[in-house]
Design a protein around this motif. Structure first.
Motif, PDB file in Angstrom:
ATOM      1  N   THR A  82     -37.367 -26.099  14.817  1.00  0.00           N
ATOM      2  CA  THR A  82     -35.970 -25.999  15.227  1.00  0.00           C
ATOM      3  C   THR A  82     -35.207 -25.156  14.208  1.00  0.00           C
ATOM      4  O   THR A  82     -35.690 -24.913  13.089  1.00  0.00           O
ATOM      5  CB  THR A  82     -35.311 -27.382  15.329  1.00  0.00           C
ATOM      6  OG1 THR A  82     -35.216 -27.947  14.009  1.00  0.00           O
ATOM      7  CG2 THR A  82     -36.128 -28.309  16.222  1.00  0.00           C
ATOM      8  N   PHE A 103     -39.199 -22.561  21.399  1.00  0.00           N
ATOM      9  CA  PHE A 103     -38.768 -21.972  20.125  1.00  0.00           C
ATOM     10  C   PHE A 103     -38.014 -20.662  20.372  1.00  0.00           C
ATOM     11  O   PHE A 103     -37.004 -20.382  19.719  1.00  0.00           O
ATOM     12  CB  PHE A 103     -39.969 -21.728  19.213  1.00  0.00           C
ATOM     13  CG  PHE A 103     -39.591 -21.134  17.881  1.00  0.00           C
ATOM     14  CD1 PHE A 103     -38.884 -21.873  16.945  1.00  0.00           C
ATOM     15  CD2 PHE A 103     -39.926 -19.820  17.563  1.00  0.00           C
ATOM     16  CE1 PHE A 103     -38.518 -21.324  15.723  1.00  0.00           C
ATOM     17  CE2 PHE A 103     -39.564 -19.264  16.346  1.00  0.00           C
ATOM     18  CZ  PHE A 103     -38.861 -20.024  15.429  1.00  0.00           C
ATOM     19  N   ARG A 130     -34.514 -21.462  21.292  1.00  0.00           N
ATOM     20  CA  ARG A 130     -33.728 -21.873  20.119  1.00  0.00           C
ATOM     21  C   ARG A 130     -33.300 -20.647  19.294  1.00  0.00           C
ATOM     22  O   ARG A 130     -32.149 -20.564  18.837  1.00  0.00           O
ATOM     23  CB  ARG A 130     -34.542 -22.825  19.244  1.00  0.00           C
ATOM     24  CG  ARG A 130     -34.889 -24.159  19.908  1.00  0.00           C
ATOM     25  CD  ARG A 130     -35.634 -25.056  18.926  1.00  0.00           C
ATOM     26  NE  ARG A 130     -36.201 -26.241  19.560  1.00  0.00           N
ATOM     27  CZ  ARG A 130     -35.528 -27.361  19.783  1.00  0.00           C
ATOM     28  NH1 ARG A 130     -34.255 -27.455  19.452  1.00  0.00           N
ATOM     29  NH2 ARG A 130     -36.138 -28.396  20.351  1.00  0.00           N
ATOM     30  N   SER A 160     -31.932 -28.620  26.706  1.00  0.00           N
ATOM     31  CA  SER A 160     -33.158 -29.398  26.832  1.00  0.00           C
ATOM     32  C   SER A 160     -33.226 -30.073  28.194  1.00  0.00           C
ATOM     33  O   SER A 160     -32.225 -30.173  28.911  1.00  0.00           O
ATOM     34  CB  SER A 160     -33.226 -30.443  25.714  1.00  0.00           C
ATOM     35  OG  SER A 160     -32.118 -31.330  25.791  1.00  0.00           O
TER      36      SER A 160
END
Length: 336
Positions: free
Chosen positions: A86, A216, A219, A231
């Motif tokens: 994250t 990823f 993000r 999410s």
């Protein structure tokens, strides 16, 4: 404006845009506007195939001068896209590393901060983005990583945009989002796009490894100001990227947004951002200057004027003559 500093470059010589403005002058679109300047630097990218040891095609992993992005390679092969990391993991790791000098042993890192922030997956994710260098059991921040760690949110967005641009898989995915006007691409949609179109950039990633890699990417795109990672849950069956299509268009095409507070120049870069909007002030009208009327003295039998003249002792005859000449002209003149 901040003090002068040398430009920061990404692997392959790409300059990172850092928007050097006071935070209260920056709107979201101003942050995104910095991305279009990277387009000029990105023009150095080559789309020709390059080969590394082992004969693996690198696709567009090189620049026009033949440089290969080392952060995208492991043992001479294209590394799989990162997973299980994250932005908060990156921030926690960098908060510690920015206070260190040179190479830092991983044992020391893991003993000082929570070891979960320094597991291998997170380290490789940072290296993949060009923010971290790794030498066996030692790590250190790259120039871009230190710029990110020391920067304010505006700088961090710019660094992340540069990182996204340096990864062909990420940049081409944003092109796919832009040209398809995909406002909310899901994890499944992007995963299938990668599987079908970019097998050469996945190093065999599939199933959960592939979908985790998509997460990823979502993000990182969010950290680059190109959208927001959403999410799964709350009646959403799968995770998605709520893309800011205007920001993505600016990033991909290099077009400046139509209306925005645009940042100034950051001296750490050799790129220039257009100036802020011009404020037009109303014209100031100056009233004409009125001179007082001239006073003319005229002689008259009813007016008696007593004049007292003081002449310097060293006055020349010519000076005395000039004095009386002016008296005749300006005092004794009857105005005719």
């Amino acid at each position: 404006m901040s003090e002068d500093r040398p430009p920061q470059t990404a692997p392959g010589g790409l300059a990172f845009v850092s928007l050097g403005v006071e935070r209260h002058l920056v709107c979201r679109r101003a942050v995104i506007a910095g991305a279009w300047l990277l387009q000029a630097a990105a023009s150095r990218l080559s789309t020709r195939n390059l080969s590394c040891s082992g004969g693996v095609a690198l696709g567009s992993l090189g620049t026009s001068d033949g440089t290969v992005y080392e952060n995208l390679l492991r043992d001479g092969k294209v590394m799989a896209p990162p997973i299980k990391t994250t932005i908060e993991d990156i921030d926690a790791l960098f908060a510690y590393l920015k206070g260190q000098i040179g190479w830092v042993p991983l044992d020391k890192v893991r003993k000082t901060i929570d070891s979960k922030y320094a597991d291998n997956r997170k380290l490789e994710a940072c290296r993949f983005l060009g923010l971290l260098e790794r030498d066996g059991t030692n790590v250190k921040l790259s120039d871009q990583g230190r710029l990110y760690a020391d920067g304010d949110p505006v700088v961090q967005v710019s660094v992340m945009q540069g990182a996204v641009r340096s990864v062909p898989l990420y940049f081409q995915t944003l092109e796919w989002i832009h040209h398809g006007k995909r406002a909310e691409p899901t994890r499944t949609e992007v995963g299938n796009y990668w599987h079908d179109k970019h097998q050469d950039l996945l190093d065999g990633a599939k199933n959960a490894g592939l979908t985790d890699a998509v997460i990823f990417f979502f993000r990182v795109a969010g950290a680059a100001g190109l959208g927001k990672f959403i999410s799964a849950g709350n009646n959403r069956p799968t995770a998605l990227l709520r893309a800011d299509l205007e920001a993505v268009a600016t990033f991909v095409t290099g077009a400046a947004p139509a209306a925005c507070l645009v940042p100034l120049v950051d001296p750490r870069l050799d790129l220039v951002v257009p100036p802020a909007p011009t404020v037009t002030l109303p014209a100031v009208v100056t009233p004409p200057t009125t001179l007082p009327p001239a006073v003319i003295l005229k002689t008259s039998p009813a007016i008696h004027i007593n004049l007292e003249i003081h002449i310097a002792a060293d006055a020349t005859p010519d000076t005395v003559e000039e004095i009386f000449k002016n008296m005749r002209k300006y005092v004794l003149d009857d105005g005719e």
